[in-house]
Enzyme design. Structure first.
Site, PDB file in Angstrom:
ATOM      1  N   ASP A  20     -58.421   5.156  84.890  1.00  0.00           N
ATOM      2  CA  ASP A  20     -57.218   5.373  84.136  1.00  0.00           C
ATOM      3  C   ASP A  20     -56.543   4.412  84.124  1.00  0.00           C
ATOM      4  O   ASP A  20     -56.116   3.144  85.134  1.00  0.00           O
ATOM      5  CB  ASP A  20     -55.974   6.583  85.174  1.00  0.00           C
ATOM      6  CG  ASP A  20     -55.023   7.177  83.694  1.00  0.00           C
ATOM      7  OD1 ASP A  20     -54.446   7.049  83.010  1.00  0.00           O
ATOM      8  OD2 ASP A  20     -53.479   7.288  85.198  1.00  0.00           O
ATOM      9  N   ARG A  33     -52.897   0.545  71.929  1.00  0.00           N
ATOM     10  CA  ARG A  33     -53.503   0.954  72.884  1.00  0.00           C
ATOM     11  C   ARG A  33     -55.412   1.228  72.923  1.00  0.00           C
ATOM     12  O   ARG A  33     -55.582   0.905  73.901  1.00  0.00           O
ATOM     13  CB  ARG A  33     -53.193   2.813  73.066  1.00  0.00           C
ATOM     14  CG  ARG A  33     -51.570   2.627  73.655  1.00  0.00           C
ATOM     15  CD  ARG A  33     -50.861   4.021  73.784  1.00  0.00           C
ATOM     16  NE  ARG A  33     -51.892   4.736  74.567  1.00  0.00           N
ATOM     17  CZ  ARG A  33     -51.592   5.420  76.242  1.00  0.00           C
ATOM     18  NH1 ARG A  33     -50.527   4.719  76.280  1.00  0.00           N
ATOM     19  NH2 ARG A  33     -52.042   5.911  76.941  1.00  0.00           N
ATOM     20  N   HIS A  37     -58.519   0.534  75.993  1.00  0.00           N
ATOM     21  CA  HIS A  37     -60.069   1.412  75.784  1.00  0.00           C
ATOM     22  C   HIS A  37     -60.909   1.057  75.753  1.00  0.00           C
ATOM     23  O   HIS A  37     -61.500   0.823  76.396  1.00  0.00           O
ATOM     24  CB  HIS A  37     -59.601   2.223  74.615  1.00  0.00           C
ATOM     25  CG  HIS A  37     -58.574   3.726  75.280  1.00  0.00           C
ATOM     26  ND1 HIS A  37     -58.460   4.169  76.283  1.00  0.00           N
ATOM     27  CD2 HIS A  37     -57.595   4.432  74.223  1.00  0.00           C
ATOM     28  CE1 HIS A  37     -57.391   5.343  76.317  1.00  0.00           C
ATOM     29  NE2 HIS A  37     -56.279   4.676  74.648  1.00  0.00           N
ATOM     30  N   LEU A 132     -79.749   7.359  89.312  1.00  0.00           N
ATOM     31  CA  LEU A 132     -78.090   7.176  89.672  1.00  0.00           C
ATOM     32  C   LEU A 132     -78.129   8.115  88.125  1.00  0.00           C
ATOM     33  O   LEU A 132     -78.495   8.643  86.938  1.00  0.00           O
ATOM     34  CB  LEU A 132     -77.510   6.289  89.327  1.00  0.00           C
ATOM     35  CG  LEU A 132     -76.009   6.577  89.157  1.00  0.00           C
ATOM     36  CD1 LEU A 132     -75.092   6.859  89.630  1.00  0.00           C
ATOM     37  CD2 LEU A 132     -75.178   5.088  88.138  1.00  0.00           C
TER      38      LEU A 132
HETATM   39  C1  IPE Z   1     -56.428  11.794  83.180  1.00  0.00           C
HETATM   40  O1  IPE Z   1     -55.139  10.214  82.640  1.00  0.00           O
HETATM   41  C2  IPE Z   1     -57.273  11.847  81.823  1.00  0.00           C
HETATM   42  C3  IPE Z   1     -58.793  10.770  82.137  1.00  0.00           C
HETATM   43  C4  IPE Z   1     -58.494   9.314  82.442  1.00  0.00           C
HETATM   44  C5  IPE Z   1     -59.324  11.014  81.253  1.00  0.00           C
HETATM   45  P1  IPE Z   1     -54.002  10.572  82.035  1.00  0.00           P
HETATM   46  O2  IPE Z   1     -53.692   9.644  82.039  1.00  0.00           O
HETATM   47  O3  IPE Z   1     -54.410  12.014  80.901  1.00  0.00           O
HETATM   48  O4  IPE Z   1     -53.316  11.357  82.917  1.00  0.00           O
HETATM   49  P2  IPE Z   1     -51.918  11.969  83.144  1.00  0.00           P
HETATM   50  O5  IPE Z   1     -51.221  12.606  81.841  1.00  0.00           O
HETATM   51  O6  IPE Z   1     -51.129  10.072  84.165  1.00  0.00           O
HETATM   52  O7  IPE Z   1     -52.270  12.496  84.040  1.00  0.00           O
HETATM   53  C1  IPE Z   2     -56.967   6.176  80.879  1.00  0.00           C
HETATM   54  O1  IPE Z   2     -55.431   5.575  80.750  1.00  0.00           O
HETATM   55  C2  IPE Z   2     -58.439   7.132  79.690  1.00  0.00           C
HETATM   56  C3  IPE Z   2     -57.245   8.356  78.765  1.00  0.00           C
HETATM   57  C4  IPE Z   2     -56.331   8.927  79.264  1.00  0.00           C
HETATM   58  C5  IPE Z   2     -58.211   8.737  77.505  1.00  0.00           C
HETATM   59  P1  IPE Z   2     -54.619   6.029  79.681  1.00  0.00           P
HETATM   60  O2  IPE Z   2     -54.520   5.919  78.100  1.00  0.00           O
HETATM   61  O3  IPE Z   2     -54.545   6.976  80.398  1.00  0.00           O
HETATM   62  O4  IPE Z   2     -53.830   4.567  80.298  1.00  0.00           O
HETATM   63  P2  IPE Z   2     -52.649   4.484  80.616  1.00  0.00           P
HETATM   64  O5  IPE Z   2     -52.501   5.415  81.760  1.00  0.00           O
HETATM   65  O6  IPE Z   2     -51.823   4.828  79.595  1.00  0.00           O
HETATM   66  O7  IPE Z   2     -51.794   3.534  81.143  1.00  0.00           O
HETATM   67 MG    MG Z   3     -53.278   7.109  81.732  1.00  0.00          MG
END
Ligand code: IPE
Ligand code: IPE
Ligand code: MG
Length: 241
Positions: A20, A33, A37, A132
């Site tokens: 995350d 964004r 990723h 792994l």
């Molecule tokens: C959880 O992160 C899902 C992944 C990292 C793939 P999110 O960013 O979607 O979770 P919330 O919305 O903060 O709970």
């Molecule tokens: C995790 O990073 C990736 C996915 C959930 C796909 P986020 O996209 O949730 O990043 P933040 O939480 O917005 O920083």
């Molecule tokens: Mg997130």
């Protein structure tokens, strides 16, 4: 070669990571964004390589949740594209990561036919290997996974293969995507958020949680080592004393 390192006694058997913070990483740099990723995907590759090197047995990473479809189509498309790229590269470098096995967990039926096909091919590449095991949780939700397991058990009851009172914890586990694998010992969530967000909710019953302030694209093997060090200071009791 995978897992040919001397056995490290401080290693958990199974580590889960909620990858995350990609969006915030990009926002800090005033970038769209999808760049977050892209950097997150690079961090993922490095961590897989490192886990293989140190001889970890199971790694489960949360790549895309059943709730992440709520995001703009453009962002979802870029994540799916990065996953395709990851699989393509894994094929190109298949000799370097010899023993690594990749398995996708989640509901694959909602993905594009091209991605589904690539997933099948990469999973087949790992057959018969013993290094792994990387579970990539994609269109994954813990609640969805439990519904999936319950439906399979209900079907067995309907076909009179089992009686309802025979259903036990092992049977539920055996119908999850992670069937046959040990539960995660350690779950790491970078980015500062302290929640599971529907990740491995059944399997995490006795996992140790380590929340870290680093954003996922900045996550390095040093952070993983730090989480393992914290894990080793914990006293797991599993309900005992
Ligand atoms: C959880 O992160 C899902 C992944 C990292 C793939 P999110 O960013 O979607 O979770 P919330 O919305 O903060 O709970
Ligand atoms: C995790 O990073 C990736 C996915 C959930 C796909 P986020 O996209 O949730 O990043 P933040 O939480 O917005 O920083
Ligand atoms: Mg997130």
């Amino acid at each position: 070669m995978a897992n040919n390192q001397p056995c490290r006694e401080d290693l958990p058997e199974h580590i889960g990571i909620i990858m995350d913070g990609n969006g915030r990483w990009a926002k800090k740099r005033a970038l769209p964004r999808k760049y977050g990723h892209r950097e997150g995907a690079k961090a993922f590759r490095k961590i897989v390589e490192y886990c293989d090197k140190i001889g970890l047995h199971y790694l489960t990473v949360y790549a895309f949740s059943t709730e992440n479809w709520k995001r703009p189509k453009d962002e979802v498309d870029s994540i799916m594209q990065l996953l395709e790229q990851y699989i393509d590269e894994a094929f190109d470098h298949k000799n370097e990561s010899d023993g690594v096995r990749t398995k996708f967990i989640g509901d694959m039926s909602a993905l594009s036919p091209v991605l589904q096909e690539k997933i099948k091919r990469i999973e087949a590449l790992g057959e018969g290997k013993s290094g792994l095991l990387v579970n990539v949780a994609l269109n994954y939700g813990g609640r969805h996974e439990l519904v999936h397991s319950m439906r399979a058990l209900a079907e067995m009851v309907r076909e009179q293969k089992i009686a309802p009172e025979e259903i036990d914890e092992a049977m539920v586990s055996d119908h999850l995507y992670t069937a046959g694998q040990p539960d995660p010992d350690l779950i790491i969530r970078p980015s500062g958020e302290e929640r599971l967000s529907n990740f491995l909710i059944w399997q995490a019953a006795y996992s140790e949680f380590v929340f870290m302030d680093v954003l996922w694209p900045d996550f390095k093997p040093e952070h993983l080592e730090e989480a393992i060090r914290i894990f080793n200071q914990r006293h797991r009791r599993f309900g005992g004393i």
